[in-house]
Enzyme design. Structure first.
Site, PDB file in Angstrom:
ATOM      1  N   ALA A 122       1.338  -1.175   0.298  1.00  0.00           N
ATOM      2  CA  ALA A 122      -0.090  -0.059  -0.339  1.00  0.00           C
ATOM      3  C   ALA A 122       0.952   1.483   0.518  1.00  0.00           C
ATOM      4  CB  ALA A 122      -0.624  -0.060   1.248  1.00  0.00           C
ATOM      5  N   THR A 123       2.060   1.173   0.748  1.00  0.00           N
ATOM      6  CA  THR A 123       3.080   1.845   0.002  1.00  0.00           C
ATOM      7  C   THR A 123       3.086   2.857  -0.432  1.00  0.00           C
ATOM      8  OG1 THR A 123       3.685   1.407   3.082  1.00  0.00           O
ATOM      9  CG2 THR A 123       5.245   3.366   1.106  1.00  0.00           C
ATOM     10  N   ASN A 202      -5.485   3.780  11.050  1.00  0.00           N
ATOM     11  CA  ASN A 202      -4.617   2.462  11.667  1.00  0.00           C
ATOM     12  C   ASN A 202      -4.736   2.519  12.498  1.00  0.00           C
ATOM     13  OD1 ASN A 202      -3.211   4.642  10.346  1.00  0.00           O
ATOM     14  ND2 ASN A 202      -1.124   3.388  10.940  1.00  0.00           N
ATOM     15  N   GLN A 230      -6.535  -0.685   5.751  1.00  0.00           N
ATOM     16  CA  GLN A 230      -6.963  -1.438   7.105  1.00  0.00           C
ATOM     17  C   GLN A 230      -8.774  -1.827   6.703  1.00  0.00           C
ATOM     18  OE1 GLN A 230      -5.475  -1.203   9.560  1.00  0.00           O
ATOM     19  NE2 GLN A 230      -3.316  -1.334   9.280  1.00  0.00           N
ATOM     20  N   SER A 250      -3.355  -3.497   0.576  1.00  0.00           N
ATOM     21  CA  SER A 250      -2.735  -3.851   0.967  1.00  0.00           C
ATOM     22  C   SER A 250      -2.688  -5.220   1.806  1.00  0.00           C
ATOM     23  CB  SER A 250      -2.712  -3.710   2.132  1.00  0.00           C
ATOM     24  OG  SER A 250      -1.099  -4.430   2.881  1.00  0.00           O
ATOM     25  N   HIS A 252      -0.982  -7.724   3.855  1.00  0.00           N
ATOM     26  CA  HIS A 252      -0.211  -8.149   5.423  1.00  0.00           C
ATOM     27  C   HIS A 252      -1.577  -8.188   5.631  1.00  0.00           C
ATOM     28  CE1 HIS A 252       1.878  -5.177   7.141  1.00  0.00           C
ATOM     29  NE2 HIS A 252       1.808  -4.725   5.660  1.00  0.00           N
ATOM     30  N   THR A 290       8.983  -7.418 -12.613  1.00  0.00           N
ATOM     31  CA  THR A 290       8.476  -9.024 -12.691  1.00  0.00           C
ATOM     32  C   THR A 290       7.149  -8.646 -11.719  1.00  0.00           C
ATOM     33  OG1 THR A 290      10.022  -9.912 -13.484  1.00  0.00           O
ATOM     34  CG2 THR A 290       8.790 -11.401 -12.611  1.00  0.00           C
ATOM     35  N   CYS A 376       4.358   3.513  15.719  1.00  0.00           N
ATOM     36  CA  CYS A 376       4.135   3.456  14.350  1.00  0.00           C
ATOM     37  C   CYS A 376       4.929   4.935  13.959  1.00  0.00           C
ATOM     38  CB  CYS A 376       2.668   3.563  13.659  1.00  0.00           C
ATOM     39  SG  CYS A 376       1.501   2.968  13.584  1.00  0.00           S
TER      40      CYS A 376
END
Lengths: 452, 92
Positions: A122-123, A202, A230, A250, A252, A290, A376
């Protein structure tokens, strides 16, 4: 027939396991000199605990769902082709898997697969959205609107653009963490190129009114970007209803693998971006490089799972959140929920405990993996900018703890977390002279502290 | 094609249920183990009153494929199980 093989494999591996650990330890010593977990408990960074902590930090990352791992493994073992290889089976099967995953991601947000670009997370998607859009339209559009509670990557990208000469407005939020729609409306200018508001925060879990913001953006014909890292798979997302032009996703955070994400880019009306990664033109030229088939397959599987399980997970997580909050507030006073209680995602509970210092609270909670308000942001002990934007007092911002509940959290873990948190807070308050004064009825804010 | 497959007998459904719970017990990870148990029970409970035979067959074959996934993953997770268990599994 397959089950007999599996059963035999299972019996073999239980024997193999005892053999393999001994030999591998001798043949391949781990880069870190000492093993930190032996049979006896864990010792790391000066902390000794009996077992692995219970995990309540789902906003930082989430464990892989076994069903996601099952989908990913073949692409790490035999189907290892590069999806961009056009000339052989390895490339074709890998490409088919990537396209299937693309459709799975698109289905979760009601988009077309042609509108999904895979990124490293996402970053990266946030960077492409903010910097890519503004740089593409830089001749006509010089202004961006965002909020003070955005993720660091969005704020940092905006700061980078400011250095390049763009104007950025950082909208304040109310004490409940929500954006003021009238303020947004009055901030839009004729040269506004992008509005960026994250869907679910978040740190505090607050859900912004995306549909209303989308309406305002449509009215002024300004593209809307949202960081939905999120929110994906947790609350229903519909890019048509929200009138979103760009959305960062994102992997994860939804029980998928780390290192993969996606960017939704609307095709009607088309939004254009300047690519941030140049190269062979993969992913429609938006993101060269890739495409990592195993990771992308994992993200697709995680999205499909999320679509099927969203309602069930929400019911379960809601039940656990209520249990956690009522369990703590039943035994402690001076507990404040940071952020709106109505418009919040159920799996995020950010609490501040009055008269307790945050770092010492965390140090006593080593059997629970949680995050604090300042984690964070940086290595310094500064309270989080999100809590500061909410108007939370410094001392309360310092004691904030973020509990992240997820699909795999159990009731027993919640009960143990309540037990440990309440005990630690009571212990710290026992030692606190401030708390003594409060109990005697002294108003802390009226104290004149002596200078030494 | 759906009508060619007869819906499962009660004994087959019960056997699938028991196999899923048995496989759940084999997971080395505390959280996955508890989730698999809970999800199995809730899914079978939710589908208990399905009457349409094609819906029943679909749910049953979905359950069978989930069982295969669970069996494979139980093995994988046990191969890499950390030496120290979760605090939740250690006597308090």
């Amino acid at each position: 027939m397959a089950s007999k093989h599996l059963a035999a494999a299972f019996r073999r591996t239980s024997r193999l396991r005892t053999l393999s650990t001994a030999s591998t330890a001798a043949a391949h010593p781990l880069p870190s000199a000492e093993a930190y977990d032996d049979g006896d408990g864990i010792s790391m960074k000066g902390v000794k605990i009996a077992g692995r902590p219970l995990y309540l930090d789902m906003q930082a990352t989430s464990p892989l769902d076994p069903r996601v791992l099952d989908a990913m493994l073949p692409y790490n073992l035999s189907r290892y082709g590069n999806p961009h290889s056009r000339t052989h089976l390895y490339g074709w099967e890998s490409d088919a898997a990537v396209e299937a995953a693309r459709a799975q991601v698109a289905a979760l947000i009601n988009a077309s697969p042609k509108e999904i670009v895979f990124t490293s997370g996402a970053t990266e998607a946030n960077n492409i959205s903010v910097k890519g859009v503004m740089n593409f339209y830089k001749d006509k559009k010089r202004h961006i609107i965002t909020t003070q509670t955005e993720h660091k990557c969005v704020l940092d990208s905006c700061r980078h653009l400011q250095q390049q000469g763009f104007d950025v407005t950082y909208l304040p939020v109310g004490p409940d963490g929500l954006v003021d729609l009238d303020q947004l409306r009055s901030t839009v200018r004729s040269d506004t190129g992008l509005v960026s508001v994250m869907m679910v925060n978040n740190e505090i879990g607050v859900i912004q009114p995306m549909e209303e913001i989308g309406k305002i953006c449509k009215e002024f014909n300004v593209p809307l970007h949202t960081d939905a890292a999120q929110a994906l798979g947790k609350i229903p997302i519909d890019v048509e209803k929200m009138n979103v032009s760009l959305m960062s996703l994102s992997g994860h955070k939804i029980y998928g693998p780390k290192g993969v994400g996606a960017l939704y880019m609307r095709r009607r009306p088309r939004i254009r971006v300047e690519p941030q990664m140049n190269g062979g033109g993969q992913e429609r030229g938006i993101r060269s490089g890739t495409v990592p088939t195993p990771l992308v397959v994992g993200m697709g599987a995680a999205c499909e799972l999320a679509m099927r399980e969203m309602e069930y997970d929400e019911r379960w997580i809601n039940k656990l959140q209520e249990r956690l909050l009522s369990g703590i507030t039943a035994r402690l006073d001076g507990v404040v929920v940071n952020g709106s209680t109505e418009r919040r995602y159920v799996g995020n509970l950010n609490l501040s405990f009055a008269y307790v210092e945050g770092e010492s609270l965390l140090m006593g909670l080593k059997e629970v993996a949680v995050s604090s308000g300042s984690a964070c942001t940086s290595a310094s002990l500064e309270p989080s900018y999100v809590l500061r934007a909410l108007g939370v007092d410094e001392d309360m911002a310092h004691t904030s703890i973020r509990f992240g509940i997820g699909r795999f959290t159990t009731e027993a873990e919640i009960d143990r977390a309540i037990e440990l948190t309440v005990n630690q807070v009571e212990k710290l308050r026992e030692m606190s002279p401030l708390y003594e004064m409060v109990k005697e009825g002294i108003d802390i804010k009226s104290i004149q502290w002596a200078q030494h | 094609m759906a009508s060619a497959v007869p819906p499962p007998r009660r004994s087959e459904v019960l056997s699938l249920f028991r196999s899923l719970l048995r496989t759940a017990r084999e997971f080395a990870d505390y959280n996955i183990r508890e989730y698999t148990k809970r999800r199995t029970i809730d899914a079978f409970r939710q589908n208990r009153d399905l009457s349409d035979p094609s819906a029943v067959s679909a749910a049953f074959s979905d359950g069978k494929s989930q069982l295969e996934v669970a069996r494979r993953q139980a093995i994988v997770y046990s191969l890499y199980a950390p030496k120290v268990k979760s605090v939740m599994e250690i006597k308090h």
